[in-house]
Motif scaffolding. Structure first.
Motif, mmCIF file in Angstrom:
data_model
loop_
_atom_site.group_PDB
_atom_site.id
_atom_site.type_symbol
_atom_site.label_atom_id
_atom_site.label_comp_id
_atom_site.label_asym_id
_atom_site.label_seq_id
_atom_site.Cartn_x
_atom_site.Cartn_y
_atom_site.Cartn_z
ATOM 1 N N VAL A 67 0.626 -1.295 0.084
ATOM 2 C CA VAL A 67 -0.018 -0.120 0.033
ATOM 3 C C VAL A 67 0.806 1.131 0.050
ATOM 4 N N ALA A 68 2.022 1.110 -0.030
ATOM 5 C CA ALA A 68 3.077 2.360 -0.211
ATOM 6 C C ALA A 68 4.285 2.163 -0.828
ATOM 7 N N ARG A 69 5.397 3.053 -1.103
ATOM 8 C CA ARG A 69 6.279 3.085 -1.503
ATOM 9 C C ARG A 69 7.223 2.291 -0.441
ATOM 10 N N VAL A 70 8.167 1.338 -1.016
ATOM 11 C CA VAL A 70 9.029 0.577 -0.161
ATOM 12 C C VAL A 70 10.424 0.937 -0.446
ATOM 13 N N GLN A 360 -7.243 3.599 3.779
ATOM 14 C CA GLN A 360 -5.820 3.231 4.306
ATOM 15 C C GLN A 360 -5.478 4.504 4.195
ATOM 16 N N PRO A 361 -4.387 4.906 5.473
ATOM 17 C CA PRO A 361 -3.912 6.302 5.439
ATOM 18 C C PRO A 361 -3.145 6.892 4.289
ATOM 19 N N ASN A 362 -2.588 5.743 3.283
ATOM 20 C CA ASN A 362 -2.075 6.244 1.882
ATOM 21 C C ASN A 362 -2.939 6.015 0.819
ATOM 22 N N SER A 363 -4.138 5.829 1.201
ATOM 23 C CA SER A 363 -4.985 5.668 -0.023
ATOM 24 C C SER A 363 -4.820 6.856 -0.922
ATOM 25 N N ARG A 364 -5.373 6.681 -2.416
ATOM 26 C CA ARG A 364 -5.019 7.545 -3.176
ATOM 27 C C ARG A 364 -6.220 7.612 -4.254
ATOM 28 N N PHE A 365 -6.211 8.755 -5.069
ATOM 29 C CA PHE A 365 -7.048 8.905 -6.370
ATOM 30 C C PHE A 365 -6.150 9.077 -7.358
ATOM 31 N N THR A 366 -6.537 8.447 -8.644
ATOM 32 C CA THR A 366 -5.729 8.877 -10.005
ATOM 33 C C THR A 366 -6.790 9.640 -10.811
#
Ligand code: GTP
Ligand code: SPV
Ligand code: MN
Length: 582
Positions: A67-70, A360-366
């Motif tokens: 769910v996020a960059r690693v 999710q705290p890093n949920s996103r829209f595109t």
């Protein structure tokens, strides 16, 4: 397919290695997108949202461990370790390629291999650069279609120019133990395996437009930065473009499309970009900037009518939502959106506030840029927009004032290099820990930071009319843990002062750490904070700053002999000024 032999041969090689069932060359057409969407609705990779309130909008649920960059498995693979620098994880290129080869072997069996030609930047801009991403994820294709100029026009440019960045991506098994994001700047190549998420998988974005591009920019004499670009139009119709670097999830999208407070009748804000900025000196000696992207991949939580109404307005149609919650009538929902009640959380479970947030705290829209109400036509301008001011900023509860102005370009480079910010959910790992994040590029600079600061310093010779550099902090907190500055649209009040400074129309108090406005220089009419709060936001505590300067010195000294002497000379000046101001 293509007339470019290098591209054709590379696709053949990848296909032999990965064994896909099919190969699809993406054109970017609406029909192609429709087919992909229908396929994803069947597999469950896309879930339809309410077609009345959100036509052509889809929900995608990532694997909960993806769910996020690693950053810990993101590598810069240069032959010489020092060229990657202490700011990057490094792996020897041959070792990295062998490791990736093993992972890729047979990984696309039962899947389609998509070839995505894309252009970062306006299709006819000399500042733009092309790439091709090979992926086995239709979700990546759908996102790249919004985030870049993807398809036939990009392929035509690649065939004309002959050069492109090669990005190979497979979601693999989505196993965090078998996940790597590798960069080979000397081969203009990216290899990513094991994640389907954002910056790990949409290779045009952070991997190409920042890590590979920053390295190219150094050789070619330009800058690739983690910056928004926004135009501020005053009531007289003059537009000043500002580029601002804040770390991940620290306010770029919000500043890029802010709505000025009621006080500012006649002012307008024009959005050119919200995440990445490529700049180079123009013939007039100014820096000219393009946004290499064509869409926003923005943080959902906190996006509401009171904070970012422009973002809400662009998300009603033709958008992809990743890892948000859903309401009973099947609308996307996240914390801070509105008063409706989610019934399903981002994992697809019944929403239970005891378990955690709906989104999710890093949920996103595109979403495509053009859907933003404040979209600037200049985002398509081949020569870009002229930059009047550069702003750095971080998320700092204490110490760092609301705004300060650098004494010179060199001092501005030090201000950028000294940035620190509390970590956010945009990357895996602890949240809220202060770490050094120079120029908001810690996760994204494709080479040694010492050389990068050296490159920034060369701009005094490359451009005769460089913009002034500022540092801002919207995130100071009081004793009770409340934000002291209202932020969001009210950040306009700080931008106004910066623009007035650019025009020589506002005053300043020189301090040891930089120029600070007098409280009377910042408009707080109808803001709801008093003069005492503003004074506190603009205060410089010399004792605490001496401690900070010592920490900055320690940080910079890690870069050893490669650190430009000018950086320490600038820091020495600040340290000396702090001692005399005590
Ligand atoms: P990336 O896309 O990760 O690079 O992030 P970004 O810099 O574009 O961050 P974004 O604008 O999406 O903001 C992230 C979070 O910061 C959101 O939860 C916002 O609500 C919050 N935020 C943005 N601007 C402000 C502000 O001025 N004040 C406060 N207190 N919070 C803000
Ligand atoms: C960031 O983390 O800075 C982002 C999101 O803008 S990602 O595309 O995942 O990098
Ligand atoms: Mn970002």
């Amino acid at each position: 397919m293509t007339t470019n032999q290098i591209l054709k041969q590379w696709v053949d090689e990848v296909s032999e290695l990965t064994h896909p069932d099919n190969i699809h060359w993406c054109t970017g057409s609406a029909e192609e997108n429709q087919q992909l969407v229908e396929g994803m609705l069947q597999t469950g990779e896309f879930i339809s949202l309410n077609p009345e309130t959100h036509p052509d909008c889809y929900l995608h649920r990532s694997d909960p461990d993806d769910v996020a960059r690693v950053e810990h498995v993101t590598f810069i693979c240069t032959p010489n370790r020092d060229d990657a620098g202490p700011n990057n994880h490094w792996m020897e290129p041959a070792e990295a390629k062998a490791k990736m080869r093993d992972l890729y072997s047979g990984c696309m069996q039962g899947r389609t291999l998509y070839v995505i030609p894309y252009c970062m930047g306006p299709i006819d801009s000399p500042l733009s650069r092309c790439g091709v991403e090979i992926t086995d994820s239709p979700y990546v294709v759908a996102n790249m279609r919004m985030m870049t100029r993807m398809g036939s026009a990009a392929l035509a440019r690649i065939e004309r120019e002959g050069t492109f960045v090669k990005g190979l991506h497979s979601i693999g098994e989505l196993d965090p133990e078998r996940r790597f994001i590798m960069h080979f700047p000397e081969d203009l190549m990216i290899q990513s395996y094991g994640s389907g998420y954002g910056g790990n998988a949409l290779l045009g974005k952070k991997c190409h437009a920042l890590r590979i591009a920053s390295s190219q920019a150094r050789t070619e004499g330009w800058l690739a930065e983690h910056m928004l670009i926004v135009g501020i139009e005053n009531p007289q119709g003059e537009i000043h473009y500002v580029a601002a670097a804040f770390p991940s999830a620290c306010g770029k999208t919000n500043l890029a499309m802010l709505i000025p407070p009621a006080e500012y009748a006649g002012w307008k804000v024009w959005t050119v970009g919200d995440d990445i900025c490529w700049m180079q000196p123009g013939e007039d000696g100014r820096l000219w900037a393009i946004n290499p992207e064509a869409g926003f991949f923005g943080v959902a939580p906190g996006t509401g009518a009171g904070t970012n109404p422009n973002a809400l307005a662009m998300l009603n149609s033709n958008a992809i939502f990743t890892n948000v919650g859903v309401t009973a009538d099947n609308q996307p929902w996240w914390e801070g959106k509105d008063d409706s009640v989610p019934v399903t959380d981002w994992r697809g479970n019944p929403y239970d506030p005891e378990v955690g947030p709906a989104a999710q705290p890093n949920s996103r829209f595109t979403v495509p840029m053009k859907q933003c109400p404040s979209y600037s036509e200049q985002a398509e301008a081949p020569r870009g927009v002229p930059i009047s001011a550069i702003i750095f900023g971080g998320r700092r509860e204490r110490l760092v004032p609301l705004v300060m102005e650098s004494k010179s370009w060199q001092h501005g480079v030090l201000l950028g290099a000294s940035m620190a910010s509390e970590t956010t959910a945009a990357a895996t790992g602890a949240v809220g820990v202060v770490r050094r994040d120079p120029m908001a590029m810690k996760p994204f600079c494709g080479y040694n930071f010492a050389d990068y600061w050296g490159h920034w310093l060369t701009f005094t010779e490359r451009a005769s009319n460089l913009p002034p550099i500022y540092h801002v902090n919207w995130f100071r907190k009081d004793q009770d843990g409340n934000f002291m500055w209202p932020g969001f649209g009210d950040n306009m009040r700080v931008l106004e002062w910066i623009i007035k400074r650019c025009k020589g129309e506002a005053g300043i108090n020189e301090t040891a750490i930089g120029g600070i406005p007098s409280p009377s220089d910042i408009n707080i009419n109808n803001l709801g904070i008093d003069n005492a709060a503003l004074e506190a936001l603009l205060d410089v505590d010399a004792g605490a700053w001496s401690v900070e300067v010592a920490q900055i010195r320690e940080y910079l000294e890690q870069y050893g002999d490669r650190l430009p002497a000018q950086m320490i000379a600038e820091l020495d000046k600040v340290a000396a000024a702090l001692t005399t101001s005590d």
